[in-house]
Scaffold this active site. Structure first.
Site, PDB file in Angstrom:
ATOM      1  N   TYR A 156       0.826  -1.208   0.000  1.00  0.00           N
ATOM      2  CA  TYR A 156       0.000   0.000   0.000  1.00  0.00           C
ATOM      3  C   TYR A 156       0.864   1.264   0.000  1.00  0.00           C
ATOM      4  O   TYR A 156       0.439   2.311  -0.477  1.00  0.00           O
ATOM      5  CB  TYR A 156      -0.895   0.039   1.243  1.00  0.00           C
ATOM      6  N   LYS A 197       3.235 -15.162   1.869  1.00  0.00           N
ATOM      7  CA  LYS A 197       3.430 -15.857   0.592  1.00  0.00           C
ATOM      8  C   LYS A 197       4.929 -16.140   0.467  1.00  0.00           C
ATOM      9  O   LYS A 197       5.591 -15.757  -0.508  1.00  0.00           O
ATOM     10  CB  LYS A 197       2.880 -14.989  -0.563  1.00  0.00           C
ATOM     11  N   ASP A 215      -2.896 -18.062  -0.205  1.00  0.00           N
ATOM     12  CA  ASP A 215      -3.897 -18.777  -1.013  1.00  0.00           C
ATOM     13  C   ASP A 215      -4.559 -19.876  -0.194  1.00  0.00           C
ATOM     14  O   ASP A 215      -5.786 -20.037  -0.179  1.00  0.00           O
ATOM     15  CB  ASP A 215      -3.281 -19.315  -2.322  1.00  0.00           C
ATOM     16  N   ASP A 271      -6.353  -6.988   4.046  1.00  0.00           N
ATOM     17  CA  ASP A 271      -7.494  -6.324   3.409  1.00  0.00           C
ATOM     18  C   ASP A 271      -8.409  -7.381   2.792  1.00  0.00           C
ATOM     19  O   ASP A 271      -9.626  -7.364   2.974  1.00  0.00           O
ATOM     20  CB  ASP A 271      -6.979  -5.359   2.337  1.00  0.00           C
ATOM     21  N   ASP A 295     -12.327  -9.021   4.390  1.00  0.00           N
ATOM     22  CA  ASP A 295     -13.611  -9.034   3.663  1.00  0.00           C
ATOM     23  C   ASP A 295     -14.142 -10.464   3.563  1.00  0.00           C
ATOM     24  O   ASP A 295     -15.340 -10.720   3.702  1.00  0.00           O
ATOM     25  CB  ASP A 295     -13.448  -8.478   2.240  1.00  0.00           C
TER      26      ASP A 295
HETATM   27  C1  IPM Z   1     -10.384  -1.268   4.165  1.00  0.00           C
HETATM   28  C2  IPM Z   1     -10.640  -0.614   2.831  1.00  0.00           C
HETATM   29  C3  IPM Z   1      -9.493   0.346   2.515  1.00  0.00           C
HETATM   30  C4  IPM Z   1      -8.229  -0.471   2.406  1.00  0.00           C
HETATM   31  C5  IPM Z   1      -9.706   1.228   1.264  1.00  0.00           C
HETATM   32  C6  IPM Z   1     -11.003   1.988   1.314  1.00  0.00           C
HETATM   33  C7  IPM Z   1      -8.556   2.164   1.061  1.00  0.00           C
HETATM   34  O1  IPM Z   1     -10.819  -1.568   1.850  1.00  0.00           O
HETATM   35  O2  IPM Z   1     -10.258  -0.544   5.163  1.00  0.00           O
HETATM   36  O3  IPM Z   1     -10.318  -2.498   4.217  1.00  0.00           O
HETATM   37  O4  IPM Z   1      -7.922  -1.013   1.330  1.00  0.00           O
HETATM   38  O5  IPM Z   1      -7.515  -0.575   3.416  1.00  0.00           O
HETATM   39 MG    MG Z   2     -10.912  -3.544   2.574  1.00  0.00          MG
END
Ligand code: IPM
Ligand code: MG
Length: 357
Positions: A142, A192, A224, A248, A252
């Site tokens: 990032y 990884k 993975d 990240d 999710d």
């Molecule tokens: C998160 C989001 C952020 C990230 C974005 C909005 C920059 O996806 O907080 O997980 O990638 O960290």
């Molecule tokens: Mg995110």
């Protein structure tokens, strides 16, 4: 009476709606548990671009640095996708994380008993899931340099750099290890290392610090495989320690165990100075302004803020209990709806939470 200074960052999309609900709840709970909160609202993301041409105005950074804690809703809107990178809403959030030194992102993933049916996975797999993703937040791909886009003889080329120093790795390992010590003492580090040099260093540092923390059971998975195991047998995980990009993605994925990403809170912490508390979900521009958003992830983020930053433990407990009660009563925002439940909009979910306290 204690007075806590909170900066609210409503941001974009559904941000302002869920912020309103959370603020009202915090105002109510502070009266009940006898402390004061002073709120200041500041722009970030697209709404800040509209006002100041910058996704993170200096005045917002200054206010955040002077606060006891920062509570953010969400940023982003496809409308800004074509702006240069330094003008995009996401850059505002990344710069805020980096300005406040928030290297440790804590994302608890807990399946609420009444929501087991809302998960797309079979109930027997998700029942009892209770894990924490500890994601490194101010390094890795990032922020790594060099990065950019260049024209070459063969055409255009773009690049980012995944880089970590041992110091950056060690400090996030220490956070994950501390959290594990207060839980089931299990840490799974995700990397990884079979392909990436940066992951090899990561793994070596984890192994080194694991030797000094013999009471912990430390394991390693490639990203993975981890992505697969997380939906195959999520209950095997307790603390997941990982780098910025992998965290990240995995957070999710882990959100889906809980039925909706609208349920997941997070805390981003530094070694000193205020932390940033924010839902894991985004700004959901498709439902913005329609009173359909689920405010619970932000409400639970505010509970993390009360617990970690403000040490208002009773108030934090009360918020989490209220969420549990409302869900047990069958009240659901549209993202969580299932048979025999009552659908509520964002505002009414806020009222139901206040009534439950
Ligand atoms: C998160 C989001 C952020 C990230 C974005 C909005 C920059 O996806 O907080 O997980 O990638 O960290
Ligand atoms: Mg995110």
């Amino acid at each position: 009476m204690k007075n806590h200074k909170i900066v609210l960052l409503p941001g974009d999309g559904i941000g302002p709606e869920i912020t309103k609900v959370t603020r009202e709840l915090l105002e109510m709970i502070s009266k009940k548990y006898c402390f004061d909160i002073t709120f200041e609202e500041h722009p970030i993301g697209g709404s800040a671009i509209e006002l100041t041409d910058s996704p993170l105005p200096q005045s917002t950074i200054k206010a955040c640095k002077e606060s006891d804690a920062v509570l953010m809703a969400a940023i982003g809107d496809p409308k800004y996708d074509r702006l240069p990178r330094d003008k995009r809403p996401e850059t505002g959030l990344l710069n805020l994380r980096s300005s406040l030194g928030l290297f440790a992102n804590i994302r608890p993933v807990k399946v609420w008993p009444s929501l087991i049916e809302a998960s797309s996975l079979k109930p027997e797999f998700v029942k009892g899931v209770d894990l924490i993703v500890v994601r490194e937040l101010t390094g890795g791909i990032y922020f790594g340099k060099p990065k950019g886009r260049i024209r070459t003889d063969e055409g255009e080329r773009a690049f980012n750099t995944m880089t970590y120093s041992d110091i950056e790795i060690d400090r996030i390992i220490e956070i994950a290890f501390e959290i594990a010590k207060s839980r089931s003492k299990k840490v799974c580090s995700v990397d990884k290392a079979n392909v990436l040099d940066v992951s090899q260093l990561w793994r070596e540092r984890v192994e080194l610090l694991a030797k000094k923390n013999q009471e912990l059971e430390v394991s390693h998975l490639y990203i993975d495989n981890a992505a697969m195991q997380l939906i195959r047998s999520p209950k095997k995980f307790d603390v997941i320690l990982t780098a910025n990009l992998f965290g990240d993605i995995l957070s999710d994925e882990a959100a889906m165990l809980t039925g909706s990403i609208g349920m997941l809170p997070s805390a981003s912490l530094s070694n000193n100075g205020p932390g940033l508390y924010e839902p894991v979900h985004g700004s959901a521009p498709d439902i913005a302004g329609l009173d359909k958003a689920n405010p619970i992830a932000m409400v639970l983020s505010s509970a993390m803020m009360l617990r970690i930053a403000l040490k208002e433990i009773k108030a934090a407990d009360a918020i989490e209990e209220a969420v549990n009660k409302v869900l047990n009563n069958g009240l659901r925002t549209p993202d969580l709806m299932s048979k025999a439940c009552t659908e509520l909009g964002c505002r009414d979910m806020g009222k139901a939470l206040i009534d439950a306290i």
